[in-house]
Design a protein around this motif. Structure first.
Motif, PDB file in Angstrom:
ATOM      1  N   MET A 170       0.836  -1.193   0.000  1.00  0.00           N
ATOM      2  CA  MET A 170       0.000   0.000   0.000  1.00  0.00           C
ATOM      3  C   MET A 170       0.871   1.244   0.000  1.00  0.00           C
ATOM      4  SD  MET A 170      -1.380   0.631   3.876  1.00  0.00           S
ATOM      5  CE  MET A 170      -2.159  -0.960   4.055  1.00  0.00           C
ATOM      6  N   ILE A 171       0.283   2.330  -0.477  1.00  0.00           N
ATOM      7  CA  ILE A 171       0.897   3.652  -0.373  1.00  0.00           C
ATOM      8  C   ILE A 171      -0.115   4.542   0.325  1.00  0.00           C
ATOM      9  CG2 ILE A 171       1.773   5.656  -1.608  1.00  0.00           C
ATOM     10  CD1 ILE A 171       2.654   3.846  -3.855  1.00  0.00           C
ATOM     11  N   ASP A 172       0.278   5.067   1.492  1.00  0.00           N
ATOM     12  CA  ASP A 172      -0.610   5.938   2.254  1.00  0.00           C
ATOM     13  C   ASP A 172      -0.226   7.393   2.003  1.00  0.00           C
ATOM     14  OD1 ASP A 172      -2.367   7.114   3.985  1.00  0.00           O
ATOM     15  OD2 ASP A 172      -1.727   6.037   5.761  1.00  0.00           O
ATOM     16  N   THR A 173       0.679   7.938   2.792  1.00  0.00           N
ATOM     17  CA  THR A 173       1.125   9.310   2.570  1.00  0.00           C
ATOM     18  C   THR A 173       2.285   9.387   1.583  1.00  0.00           C
ATOM     19  OG1 THR A 173       2.651   9.211   4.446  1.00  0.00           O
ATOM     20  CG2 THR A 173       0.402   9.976   4.889  1.00  0.00           C
ATOM     21  N   ALA A 174       2.809   8.235   1.179  1.00  0.00           N
ATOM     22  CA  ALA A 174       3.911   8.130   0.205  1.00  0.00           C
ATOM     23  C   ALA A 174       5.238   8.639   0.760  1.00  0.00           C
ATOM     24  CB  ALA A 174       3.560   8.855  -1.090  1.00  0.00           C
ATOM     25  N   GLY A 175       5.323   8.825   2.070  1.00  0.00           N
ATOM     26  CA  GLY A 175       6.572   9.285   2.653  1.00  0.00           C
ATOM     27  C   GLY A 175       7.691   8.264   2.498  1.00  0.00           C
TER      28      GLY A 175
END
Length: 394
Positions: free
Chosen positions: A297-302
């Protein structure tokens, strides 16, 4: 909901059932692919023919034909209902199976309470409820629970919660004192509501399947991404698969094996808090390579953005980001569209709003993957048939 009996719809369903997994994105029965941009093919290096070969030929050859005779096609015991979280994916799944979505009334009262009423009989039926618990997670989770309860009280024979994206999956352990294990709590709630089985795509950690006291069918979305990458003309000698953190090494290793046993690199990350990551080091060689970063998954992409910065610093020629679940919480879009990535490849387990689209984004459909798994569960067949469920992840 009734099965489609017209010759045209029957032919479409039969064609979809025997289709190549490589056509997942282009299936006539599930026109699910939304491709924001298709980049130009990479050029050959030193005259070598550009290619990515896939070690498991099953990804590129027709899957086993699922023969559905007249009796099976006329079987009205299979019902699929959609929640409000991702109705387009639900429709694609139903189209793949040659079905119509079941009629259901879902509405909100003025105070926000959720009301669910099935508008057709499900007595003695195998019911599949398609509802990812994506943002707003609490709303969609509560809607799923009420849908399950409605089916149980309507005397459905079996109720399967089809959860393309399982929210709260990251809260799967106690890393500090006095923390909750929300993933276990949510699993208990789904079971207590009356679900007999759960179908989930790409859990954050596979051991979370043990939180359920009912059968769990766990499928991976990576074969869809693998098939797309295999269709691109990238020289296999120039490819390296990168895990954005140590926890995703098993997933990245399995992914690399499918791409001609490509070399593996690992980003060593230190997390100082939730959604806050700092990259420390790179394990492996990416100089002059096309780096493919793989995550669930990618959430905030940090994490993946900092990893991409490090890869460019270490000499990577291009960086691709791949994930199954595109949560995309702010400021993910700004980070992903900043020029760090040649392409960002995701699937449609979570619906993406138009304002979150950007030129480098490619969306692939998992409708046929989930639709085939639903059929196998209903028909009491194994769902472990390659390439549907297993990536040999340890």
């Amino acid at each position: 909901m009734t099965l489609c009996h017209s010759p045209a719809s029957a032919a479409a369903a039969a064609a979809a059932a025997g289709s190549n997994l490589g056509l997942l994105r282009r299936s006539r029965s599930a026109p699910a692919v939304v491709r924001c941009k298709k980049i130009d093919s990479l050029r050959a290096i030193n005259g070598a023919p550009p290619c990515i070969s896939v070690s498991d030929g099953s990804l590129l050859t027709p899957v086993t034909q699922v023969f559905r005779d007249a009796n099976i096609r006329n079987d009205t015991r299979l019902r699929i209902f959609s929640g409000t979280a991702n109705p387009s994916l639900s429709q694609e799944i139903a189209s793949y199976l040659g079905l119509e979505l079941g009629k259901i009334n879902i509405k909100r009262f003025a105070d926000g309470e959720i009301y669910v009423q099935l508008q057709e009989s499900v007595r003695g039926c195998n019911v599949f409820l398609v509802q990812p618990t994506c943002p707003p997670a609490n709303e969609n989770l509560m809607e799923l629970l009420i849908m399950v309860d409605a089916c149980r009280r309507a005397s459905a024979k079996n109720i399967t919660a089809v959860i393309p994206y399982f929210g709260y999956a990251r809260a799967d352990r106690k890393s500090q004192g006095r923390e909750s294990i929300a993933a276990k709590l949510v699993a208990n709630m789904i079971t207590e509501a009356g679900a007999n089985r759960v179908l989930i795509c790409d859990l954050h950690s596979s051991q979370a399947m043990g939180y359920f006291d009912i059968p769990v069918d766990h499928v991976y979305g990576q074969p869809v991404i693998l098939d797309y990458l295999a269709s691109k003309t990238i020289c296999s000698n120039d490819l390296v698969v990168v895990s954005p953190d140590v926890g995703g090494v098993a997933r990245a290793r399995a992914f690399a094996k499918k791409l001609s046993d490509a070399p593996l690199a690992i980003v060593d990350k230190r997390r100082h808090g939730h959604n806050v990551a700092e990259v420390m080091n790179l394990i492996g060689d990416v100089r002059g390579k096309v780096a493919v970063m793989m995550d669930d998954m990618i959430d905030t992409a940090g994490t993946i953005a900092k990893g991409a910065e490090l890869l460019h610093q270490e000499g990577a020629r291009e960086v691709y980001a791949c994930c199954t679940h595109a949560v995309f919480s702010p400021p993910a879009i700004e980070r992903l569209s900043s020029g760090l990535f040649q392409e960002v490849i995701i699937t449609n387990t979570i619906p993406l709003k138009e304002e979150k689209s950007f030129p480098q984004l490619t969306i692939l459909s998992v409708a046929n993957l989930l639709g085939e798994t639903i059929w196998r569960v209903h028909d009491d067949c194994s769902v472990g048939h390659e390439p549907y469920s297993s990536l040999d992840i340890d």
